[in-house]
Design a protein around this motif. Structure first.
Motif, PDB file in Angstrom:
ATOM      1  N   GLY A   1       0.688  -1.271  -0.065  1.00  0.00           N
ATOM      2  CA  GLY A   1       0.035   0.200  -0.083  1.00  0.00           C
ATOM      3  C   GLY A   1       0.872   1.228   0.081  1.00  0.00           C
ATOM      4  N   GLY A   2       1.998   1.312   0.775  1.00  0.00           N
ATOM      5  CA  GLY A   2       2.824   2.478   0.787  1.00  0.00           C
ATOM      6  C   GLY A   2       3.548   2.806  -0.774  1.00  0.00           C
ATOM      7  N   GLN A   3       3.665   1.713  -1.532  1.00  0.00           N
ATOM      8  CA  GLN A   3       4.013   2.000  -2.649  1.00  0.00           C
ATOM      9  C   GLN A   3       2.905   2.635  -3.600  1.00  0.00           C
ATOM     10  OE1 GLN A   3       5.846  -1.431  -4.726  1.00  0.00           O
ATOM     11  NE2 GLN A   3       7.010  -2.146  -2.963  1.00  0.00           N
ATOM     12  N   LEU A   4       1.928   2.152  -3.612  1.00  0.00           N
ATOM     13  CA  LEU A   4       0.713   2.714  -4.402  1.00  0.00           C
ATOM     14  C   LEU A   4       0.502   4.055  -3.829  1.00  0.00           C
ATOM     15  CD1 LEU A   4      -2.430   0.839  -5.000  1.00  0.00           C
ATOM     16  CD2 LEU A   4      -2.689   3.114  -4.661  1.00  0.00           C
ATOM     17  N   ALA A   5       0.404   4.245  -2.573  1.00  0.00           N
ATOM     18  CA  ALA A   5       0.323   5.817  -2.080  1.00  0.00           C
ATOM     19  C   ALA A   5       1.488   6.709  -2.813  1.00  0.00           C
ATOM     20  CB  ALA A   5       0.520   5.833  -0.555  1.00  0.00           C
ATOM     21  N   ALA A   6       2.727   6.137  -2.913  1.00  0.00           N
ATOM     22  CA  ALA A   6       3.958   6.882  -3.566  1.00  0.00           C
ATOM     23  C   ALA A   6       3.448   7.336  -5.012  1.00  0.00           C
ATOM     24  CB  ALA A   6       5.317   6.127  -3.292  1.00  0.00           C
ATOM     25  N   VAL A   7       2.835   6.259  -5.594  1.00  0.00           N
ATOM     26  CA  VAL A   7       2.335   6.437  -7.022  1.00  0.00           C
ATOM     27  C   VAL A   7       1.497   7.674  -7.156  1.00  0.00           C
ATOM     28  CG1 VAL A   7       1.218   5.309  -8.937  1.00  0.00           C
ATOM     29  CG2 VAL A   7       3.165   4.064  -7.866  1.00  0.00           C
ATOM     30  N   ALA A   8       0.463   7.469  -6.030  1.00  0.00           N
ATOM     31  CA  ALA A   8      -0.744   8.614  -6.125  1.00  0.00           C
ATOM     32  C   ALA A   8      -0.226   9.945  -5.831  1.00  0.00           C
ATOM     33  CB  ALA A   8      -1.788   8.454  -5.170  1.00  0.00           C
ATOM     34  N   ASP A   9       0.871  10.121  -5.111  1.00  0.00           N
ATOM     35  CA  ASP A   9       1.544  11.261  -4.808  1.00  0.00           C
ATOM     36  C   ASP A   9       2.393  11.864  -6.254  1.00  0.00           C
ATOM     37  OD1 ASP A   9       1.065  11.274  -2.251  1.00  0.00           O
ATOM     38  OD2 ASP A   9       2.966  10.533  -1.521  1.00  0.00           O
ATOM     39  N   ARG A  10       2.791  10.952  -7.043  1.00  0.00           N
ATOM     40  CA  ARG A  10       3.564  11.403  -8.298  1.00  0.00           C
ATOM     41  C   ARG A  10       2.550  11.664  -9.197  1.00  0.00           C
ATOM     42  NH1 ARG A  10       6.582   6.521  -6.951  1.00  0.00           N
ATOM     43  NH2 ARG A  10       8.246   6.873  -5.828  1.00  0.00           N
ATOM     44  N   LEU A  11       1.352  11.081  -8.921  1.00  0.00           N
ATOM     45  CA  LEU A  11       0.241  11.393  -9.855  1.00  0.00           C
ATOM     46  C   LEU A  11      -0.236  12.830  -9.658  1.00  0.00           C
ATOM     47  CD1 LEU A  11      -1.505   8.037 -10.763  1.00  0.00           C
ATOM     48  CD2 LEU A  11      -0.007   9.440 -12.208  1.00  0.00           C
ATOM     49  N   GLY A  12      -0.128  13.430  -8.399  1.00  0.00           N
ATOM     50  CA  GLY A  12      -0.608  14.731  -8.171  1.00  0.00           C
ATOM     51  C   GLY A  12      -1.741  14.634  -7.098  1.00  0.00           C
ATOM     52  N   LYS A  13      -2.392  13.477  -6.813  1.00  0.00           N
ATOM     53  CA  LYS A  13      -3.379  13.489  -5.948  1.00  0.00           C
ATOM     54  C   LYS A  13      -3.019  12.291  -4.759  1.00  0.00           C
ATOM     55  CE  LYS A  13      -6.980  14.945  -9.296  1.00  0.00           C
ATOM     56  NZ  LYS A  13      -8.261  14.966  -9.802  1.00  0.00           N
ATOM     57  N   PRO A  14      -2.550  12.753  -3.726  1.00  0.00           N
ATOM     58  CA  PRO A  14      -2.257  12.081  -2.725  1.00  0.00           C
ATOM     59  C   PRO A  14      -3.768  11.143  -2.152  1.00  0.00           C
ATOM     60  CG  PRO A  14      -1.147  14.156  -2.187  1.00  0.00           C
ATOM     61  CD  PRO A  14      -2.259  14.210  -3.371  1.00  0.00           C
ATOM     62  N   LEU A  15      -3.378  10.224  -1.807  1.00  0.00           N
ATOM     63  CA  LEU A  15      -4.543   9.329  -1.335  1.00  0.00           C
ATOM     64  C   LEU A  15      -5.243   9.986  -0.026  1.00  0.00           C
ATOM     65  CD1 LEU A  15      -3.458   5.352  -1.667  1.00  0.00           C
ATOM     66  CD2 LEU A  15      -4.470   6.846  -3.377  1.00  0.00           C
ATOM     67  N   MET A  16      -6.415   9.862   0.210  1.00  0.00           N
ATOM     68  CA  MET A  16      -7.137  10.188   1.172  1.00  0.00           C
ATOM     69  C   MET A  16      -7.000   9.153   2.263  1.00  0.00           C
ATOM     70  SD  MET A  16     -10.683  12.149  -0.150  1.00  0.00           S
ATOM     71  CE  MET A  16     -10.842  11.253  -1.706  1.00  0.00           C
ATOM     72  N   PRO A  17      -7.290   9.490   3.481  1.00  0.00           N
ATOM     73  CA  PRO A  17      -7.111   8.089   4.505  1.00  0.00           C
ATOM     74  C   PRO A  17      -8.004   6.991   4.214  1.00  0.00           C
ATOM     75  CG  PRO A  17      -7.610  10.302   5.665  1.00  0.00           C
ATOM     76  CD  PRO A  17      -7.698  10.432   4.206  1.00  0.00           C
ATOM     77  N   HIS A  18      -9.131   6.939   3.693  1.00  0.00           N
ATOM     78  CA  HIS A  18     -10.021   5.675   3.202  1.00  0.00           C
ATOM     79  C   HIS A  18      -9.224   5.135   2.116  1.00  0.00           C
ATOM     80  CE1 HIS A  18     -11.817   8.282   0.518  1.00  0.00           C
ATOM     81  NE2 HIS A  18     -12.536   7.235  -0.216  1.00  0.00           N
ATOM     82  N   GLN A  19      -8.894   5.797   1.119  1.00  0.00           N
ATOM     83  CA  GLN A  19      -8.097   5.204  -0.120  1.00  0.00           C
ATOM     84  C   GLN A  19      -7.029   4.635   0.584  1.00  0.00           C
ATOM     85  OE1 GLN A  19      -7.745   8.855  -2.392  1.00  0.00           O
ATOM     86  NE2 GLN A  19      -9.673   8.439  -3.647  1.00  0.00           N
ATOM     87  N   ARG A  20      -6.295   5.106   1.361  1.00  0.00           N
ATOM     88  CA  ARG A  20      -4.827   4.588   1.785  1.00  0.00           C
ATOM     89  C   ARG A  20      -5.101   3.100   2.702  1.00  0.00           C
ATOM     90  NH1 ARG A  20       0.630   5.626   3.321  1.00  0.00           N
ATOM     91  NH2 ARG A  20       1.515   3.396   3.751  1.00  0.00           N
ATOM     92  N   HIS A  21      -6.176   3.175   3.243  1.00  0.00           N
ATOM     93  CA  HIS A  21      -6.779   2.257   3.845  1.00  0.00           C
ATOM     94  C   HIS A  21      -7.050   0.988   3.103  1.00  0.00           C
ATOM     95  CE1 HIS A  21      -8.496  -0.741   6.888  1.00  0.00           C
ATOM     96  NE2 HIS A  21      -9.431  -0.687   6.162  1.00  0.00           N
TER      97      HIS A  21
END
Length: 552
Positions: free
Chosen positions: A26-46
């Motif tokens: 999940g941390g890797q996916l969150a890092a991808v979301a950051d690079r796409l310009g829209k960090p994951l919201m808490p529920h999306q990170r969960h």
């Protein structure tokens, strides 16, 4: 750091919990979301942390399926799916397998180039979302040099430098013509699936892939989009997912259902905050308030609160339900040559053939001829329509086929005419007149004044549920000078059954074969368009020759 269900400010009503003993990507996916310009919201990170858990026993993904059901515009499904699919294209390679071998001690299969297939409500919707959202977002990101978009129609794909591919596809389960294995099939807007064909079509293409994971995303549709019982695929996913969560199962399917508790007040903002995880992040409370005040309450409760609409019929506004029910005649049938009409849903997911004509008593008869008889009820697609239509034309010696040239069924006009079939294509004025003819024949505005006709012509029907549903959703649309057309409240294609009847009546009125007098019906038999048996007229009543019954 991932949040547990109890730490989330808006946890799902039913949600697979995080298993802290499992490592996660999940941390890797969150890092991808950051690079796409829209960090994951808490529920999306969960969701990401749970969905991408690794099974310590195998080193592979613990879940082969992820189902997310949440409110319209307030779950961030697109903002979650984009990094999920991007991560799959860029994050599954040698570094992943080395990390698993180092930390978990497993030698796992090399993922190799990954194939992602995205489906939406229709093939056109999938292509538009892929082009306008997925590709557009990636081209503005740090990943823009890592892939090449191929935009050729029906062969669209993002080709990544590492060999991965990400494509839109149809909803029929075909893999966009590639014939390849699929690592990540995505079924978006799952409520629009009338059955499990899409999933069943893609699952075999994933069976040999060790890192396979299917994502299913949807809201609960309101009555303006779909009638209860018409989205069994999503209903089954929800039923099974909730049962798995209640049983504490943490393998196979990760399930997340963001819905409001059924006993809450739909107009209370606290209810909204309890089930809309995007509220306060991407959606302001003011916008939800405005939608609550503007929308039909049943639609709001379904699409924003996740409450499945009850199997009830909305209040009829075109005609009274009592009026229609009084016209039910299970023995009703056309005497002589009928007219046929063809209607299709805009996405060509469903089609209807209507039949209409005069009875022996000169009243109207109209019905849905197919599907439901030789063609199974509930059939999807429109491939069956031309063969069955040609059969009906021959069987009933139809006077004409009516097709509105402004509607999707216009694709059948030329093929039918090439076969010598008389095809009527009414203009807007003629359609409005046909709507008025249908309305008058129901007797909705009939009164007992001296000016009323002594023996008015009425329309009788077979009590078909699809026509009743369409009438329940229909309203008049004034087009000027006393004329009107019939439209649906909200959006959708539920009126095609009704319009098939209206257009068929128009065809018979225009062609008027004049063969429906009782006096002419003695010693004559005609085929029943419902069951195919022969009918004969017995004192103005059409009955079956083999058992003298009026019902099929």
């Amino acid at each position: 750091m991932t949040a547990t269900l109890t730490e989330l400010t808006c946890p799902p009503l039913y949600g697979t919990p995080r298993s802290p003993d499992r490592p996660t990507l999940g941390g890797q996916l969150a890092a991808v979301a950051d690079r796409l310009g829209k960090p994951l919201m808490p529920h999306q990170r969960h969701i990401a942390d749970v969905a991408l858990e690794l099974d310590p026993e195998t080193g592979l993904l613990a879940y082969s399926e992820v189902v997310v059901i949440g409110p319209r515009q307030a779950t961030g499904k697109t903002e979650l799916l984009s990094p999920v699919m991007t991560h799959r294209c860029v994050g599954f390679g040698d570094p992943l397998t080395r990390w698993i071998r180092q930390h978990l001690g497993h030698v796992v299969p090399e993922p190799g180039p990954q194939t992602v297939v995205y489906t939406a409500q229709t093939a056109d919707d999938a292509r538009k979302k892929w082009r306008d959202v997925h590709v557009a977002r990636l081209e503005k990101s740090v990943y823009r040099r890592q892939f090449t978009p191929r935009l050729r129609l029906n062969a669209e794909a993002m080709i990544w430098r590492n060999g991965s591919r990400w494509s839109p596809a149809s909803t029929t389960g075909k893999t966009a013509g590639t014939g390849d294995s699929i690592d990540v099939p995505v079924i978006d807007e799952a409520w629009s699936r009338p059955d499990s064909r899409t999933e069943l079509g893609m699952r075999p293409a994933s069976m040999t892939r060790p890192w396979r994971q299917m994502w299913v995303m949807s809201m609960i549709p309101g009555l303006s989009r779909a009638m209860p019982g018409t989205w069994p695929y999503l209903a089954h996913k929800r039923q099974v997912g909730r049962a798995r969560v209640a049983a504490g199962m943490t393998s196979g399917t990760a399930f997340f259902d963001f819905s409001a508790a059924p006993d809450l007040d739909p107009g209370d903002p606290q209810t909204w905050w309890s089930c809309m995880p995007g509220l306060g992040h991407t959606v302001p409370e003011k916008a939800i308030r405005e939608d609550y005040e503007a929308m039909d309450l049943v639609d709001f409760c379904a699409e924003y609160l996740g409450w499945e609409p009850m199997v009830t019929t909305p209040k009829w506004r075109l005609i009274r339900q009592e009026t229609w029910e009084n016209l039910h005649d299970p023995a009703s049938a056309v005497h002589g040559r009928p007219a046929l009409a063809v209607e299709m849903a805009r996405d060509r997911s469903r089609g209807v053939i209507g039949v209409a004509g005069r009875r022996a008593d000169r009243h109207w008869h109209a019905a849905v001829a197919e599907p439901g008889y030789q063609v199974p009820a509930g059939v999807t697609g429109v491939e069956w329509m031309m063969p069955r239509l040609l059969e009906l034309i021959d069987e009933a010696d139809a006077v004409a086929v009516v097709i509105d040239p402004r509607r999707p069924a216009n694709s059948l006009i030329a093929p039918l005419r090439n076969r010598g079939v008389t095809v009527l294509t009414p203009n807007q004025q003629e359609v409005a007149a046909a709507c008025g003819r249908f309305y008058d024949a129901t007797g909705e505005d009939a009164d007992a004044t001296d000016d009323a006709p002594a023996d008015p012509t009425r329309l009788f029907h077979l009590g078909q549920a699809s026509v009743a549903r369409a009438l329940g959703a229909a309203v008049k649309l004034d087009v000027g000078e006393g004329a009107f057309t019939i439209v649906k409240r909200g959006s959708g294609d539920e009126l095609i059954d009704l319009y098939a009847l209206i257009l068929a009546m128009h065809g018979h009125e225009v062609m008027d074969p004049g063969d429906y007098d009782i006096a002419d019906s003695v010693d004559q038999t005609v085929p029943c368009l419902v069951c195919g048996r022969q009918l004969y007229c017995n004192n103005g009543q059409w009955v079956h020759c083999d058992d003298d019954s009026g019902q099929c």
